[in-house]
Structures are given as C-alpha cells and as structure tokens.
Design a protein around this motif. Structure first.
Motif, PDB file in Angstrom:
ATOM      1  N   THR A   1       0.989  -1.020  -0.140  1.00 11.69           N
ATOM      2  CA  THR A   1       0.578  -0.201  -0.328  1.00 11.69           C
ATOM      3  C   THR A   1       0.767   1.243  -0.309  1.00 11.69           C
ATOM      4  OG1 THR A   1       0.040  -0.281   2.603  1.00 11.69           O
ATOM      5  CG2 THR A   1      -1.944  -0.973   1.714  1.00 11.69           C
ATOM      6  N   ASP A   2       0.296   2.036  -0.095  1.00 18.25           N
ATOM      7  CA  ASP A   2       1.318   3.441  -0.484  1.00 18.25           C
ATOM      8  C   ASP A   2       0.750   4.153   1.247  1.00 18.25           C
ATOM      9  OD1 ASP A   2      -1.501   4.379  -0.322  1.00 18.25           O
ATOM     10  OD2 ASP A   2      -1.467   5.886  -2.371  1.00 18.25           O
ATOM     11  N   ASP A   3       1.469   6.436   1.008  1.00 13.92           N
ATOM     12  CA  ASP A   3       1.388   7.012   2.601  1.00 13.92           C
ATOM     13  C   ASP A   3      -0.066   6.160   3.116  1.00 13.92           C
ATOM     14  OD1 ASP A   3       3.937   6.485   2.683  1.00 13.92           O
ATOM     15  OD2 ASP A   3       4.355   8.021   1.269  1.00 13.92           O
ATOM     16  N   LYS A   4      -0.822   6.975   1.675  1.00 14.81           N
ATOM     17  CA  LYS A   4      -2.976   7.144   2.217  1.00 14.81           C
ATOM     18  C   LYS A   4      -3.345   5.487   2.826  1.00 14.81           C
ATOM     19  CE  LYS A   4      -3.407   9.363  -1.962  1.00 14.81           C
ATOM     20  NZ  LYS A   4      -3.788   9.325  -3.098  1.00 14.81           N
ATOM     21  N   GLY A   5      -2.380   4.583   2.622  1.00 15.94           N
ATOM     22  CA  GLY A   5      -3.236   3.055   2.550  1.00 15.94           C
ATOM     23  C   GLY A   5      -3.754   2.689   1.611  1.00 15.94           C
ATOM     24  N   ASP A   6      -3.669   3.277   0.310  1.00 13.46           N
ATOM     25  CA  ASP A   6      -4.167   2.657  -0.888  1.00 13.46           C
ATOM     26  C   ASP A   6      -3.995   1.817  -1.720  1.00 13.46           C
ATOM     27  OD1 ASP A   6      -6.256   4.551  -0.728  1.00 13.46           O
ATOM     28  OD2 ASP A   6      -5.153   6.109  -2.259  1.00 13.46           O
TER      29      ASP A   6
END
Length: 136
Positions: free
Chosen positions: A116-121
C-alpha cells in the motif's frame, strides 16, 4: 532490519533489498511488515517499478516462509513462484508491504503480500510460494 523476530534467523533484506531501502518493521510467521521508498526505485517514466514491488514482496514473503520453516526443521526457503498485480502507479512516498500466510505446510509455504501507499491505498497484490528445505 529488525532483530525483534524470534528464532535463529537474521532478517536482513540482503544486498538488493538494502540497496532498494527495504526496512523490515515486524516479523513473525503470521505477519511480516516492511517498507520501501519509491524514490530510487522507479522506472523511466518516474513510476514505482513493478520489479521493485516484486522485490519487496519476495523479501517479506520469504522471511515469513523462513520463520515458519524454522518451526518445523526446514529453515531454508526457496522461492518457486511469484506473481504480482499492479493496481496503482506512484511517483513519490513510501510503500508498505504486509505478508500473511495463505498456506503453511511441511514442504511449501505461500504468502500473500499486500503493498500500500502512504494513504493506505493498495498499490500491488502479490503471492509468493516457497519450497521449504532442511539446512545442510
């Protein structure tokens, strides 16, 4: 690298993983968590390289397989299959991978790795199967 994991193994991402900036934050046979920067791991268009995601996935899944194998006298894990589906491109930030077991047998261990990315996506979903071998 973390020294918090139980057992006789050293959780070092190796030369490639270290060069890519992989850091293992948590490690048990049930869950392995690590991070990797996007910067320095991009393809020519400036996006996170799919191969970099694959390296993160194989590193984390292999650690889980080694820890499981250590509990049954088969502490060597050799990757025999890795597949990854890339869901989203990234140009910056940090990705986090979480490896959890799908199957932990006597000779084969399979882990799903969600990145996941920093936003949780979700950026990537991977699956790694390792052959478990005895030492020596």
């Amino acid at each position: 690298m973390t020294d918090a994991a139980p057992g006789p193994y050293r959780l070092d991402p190796g030369a490639l993983g270290n060069r890519m900036g992989i850091v293992v934050l948590e490690a048990t046979p049930e869950r392995v968590v690590g991070t990797m920067p996007v910067e320095g791991n991009t393809q020519p268009m400036g996006l996170l390289h799919g191969g970099a995601s694959a390296v993160l996935a194989e590193t984390l899944g292999s650690f889980g397989a080694v820890m499981h194998g250590s509990t049954i006298g088969r502490p060597l894990a050799v990757g025999v299959d890795l597949n990854a589906t890339h869901h989203k491109g990234l140009r910056a930030g940090t990705v986090t991978g979480v490896a959890t077991p799908v199957h932990r047998g006597g000779t084969i261990a399979t882990y799903e790795i969600v990145i996941t990315d920093d936003k949780g996506d979700r950026v990537c979903t991977a699956r790694l199967t390792c052959l478990l071998r005895a030492a020596g």
